[in-house]
Design an enzyme around this catalytic site. Structure first.
Site, PDB file in Angstrom:
ATOM      1  N   SER A   1     107.402 -26.960 -18.684  1.00 56.20           N
ATOM      2  CA  SER A   1     107.362 -28.295 -19.105  1.00 56.20           C
ATOM      3  C   SER A   1     106.747 -28.814 -20.338  1.00 56.20           C
ATOM      4  CB  SER A   1     106.610 -28.903 -17.592  1.00 56.20           C
ATOM      5  OG  SER A   1     106.768 -30.462 -17.528  1.00 56.20           O
TER       6      SER A   1
ATOM      7  N   ASP B   1     115.829 -31.735 -10.765  1.00 57.15           N
ATOM      8  CA  ASP B   1     114.209 -31.782 -11.350  1.00 57.15           C
ATOM      9  C   ASP B   1     114.099 -33.378 -11.412  1.00 57.15           C
ATOM     10  OD1 ASP B   1     112.090 -32.231 -13.031  1.00 57.15           O
ATOM     11  OD2 ASP B   1     112.282 -30.100 -14.115  1.00 57.15           O
TER      12      ASP B   1
ATOM     13  N   HIS C   1     111.047 -29.416  -9.980  1.00 55.30           N
ATOM     14  CA  HIS C   1     110.184 -29.217 -11.448  1.00 55.30           C
ATOM     15  C   HIS C   1     109.617 -27.785 -11.252  1.00 55.30           C
ATOM     16  CE1 HIS C   1     108.960 -30.475 -15.080  1.00 55.30           C
ATOM     17  NE2 HIS C   1     107.822 -30.427 -14.836  1.00 55.30           N
TER      18      HIS C   1
END
Length: 218
Positions: A102, A168, A195
């Site tokens: 991320s 996601d 995610h």
């Protein structure tokens, strides 16, 4: 029975051994001499998600693994994170590999982009990465304000992989796909990974381990 490594590799390529994970079990200390640095994302820590599991798996294969603890993760600042990476990663070389998740992905890429041009690392695996503003998290816009030097990043890291989930809800799939194209990195798509958070059940992430192992052993 432990197979000789060349035979194990041949059988794996023919589909007679299930995966690189199985090969690792045969290979023993196959990652000795390799360094892996794991970079977490926004509002995370080294103890979250699948990071402890991945660290343990890689260390069992002989790798030296660091899961960095980026400062004030709940109120992340681009300069602070970049400075932390610069201060806590020793000069990487061809035996050094990176995994990022991320917000850690763009932070890692900024760090790598600031290294001397002649630097060569082993490679990196980016999970749910992005290089453009996220509509849900405008407070992170400072991380993506400046364009990346993709040509330099490709030169520094000859092996590159991106992993994205089509569902996601934080980093849209299209943004990770765009990053993978810019980096000329293969994109692995997961249908229902979200995610890749621990709260979504991802306390292990074999796809990352398998991709990293394949990257190092080949």
């Amino acid at each position: 029975m432990k197979l000789p490594k060349p035979i194990a590799l041949l059988l794996a390529s023919l589909g007679l051994i299930a995966s690189t994970t199985g090969l690792a079990a045969e290979a023993g200390s196959s990652l000795r001499g390799k360094q892996v640095t794991i970079v977490h994302g926004y509002m995370a820590s080294p103890q979250d998600h699948w990071f402890p599991w991945l660290k343990a798996k890689l260390e069992a294969e002989g790798a030296e693994v660091d899961v960095l603890s980026l400062p004030d993760s709940a109120h992340a600042r681009a300069d602070a994170w970049l400075g932390y990476l610069q201060a806590n990663i020793r000069q990487p070389d061809a035996n050094h590999y990176f995994v990022a998740h991320s917000l850690g992905c763009i932070s890692l890429l900024r760090y790598l982009g600031g290294l001397p041009t002649q630097t060569r690392i082993g490679g990196f695996v980016l999970v749910s990465g992005f290089a453009d503003s996220l509509s849900l998290l405008p407070q992170l816009d400072e991380f993506t304000a400046q364009p990346l030097d993709y040509r330099k990043l490709i030169s520094i890291a000859p092996r590159r992989v991106a992993i994205a989930s089509r569902d996601d809800g934080i980093v849209p799939y299209r943004q990770t796909a765009a990053l993978s194209r810019s980096l000329k990195a293969p994109l692995l798509s997961v249908a229902h990974g979200g995610h890749f958070l621990g709260s979504e059940g991802h306390t292990q992430l074999p796809v990352v381990y398998d991709q990293l192992l394949s990257m190092i052993l080949h």
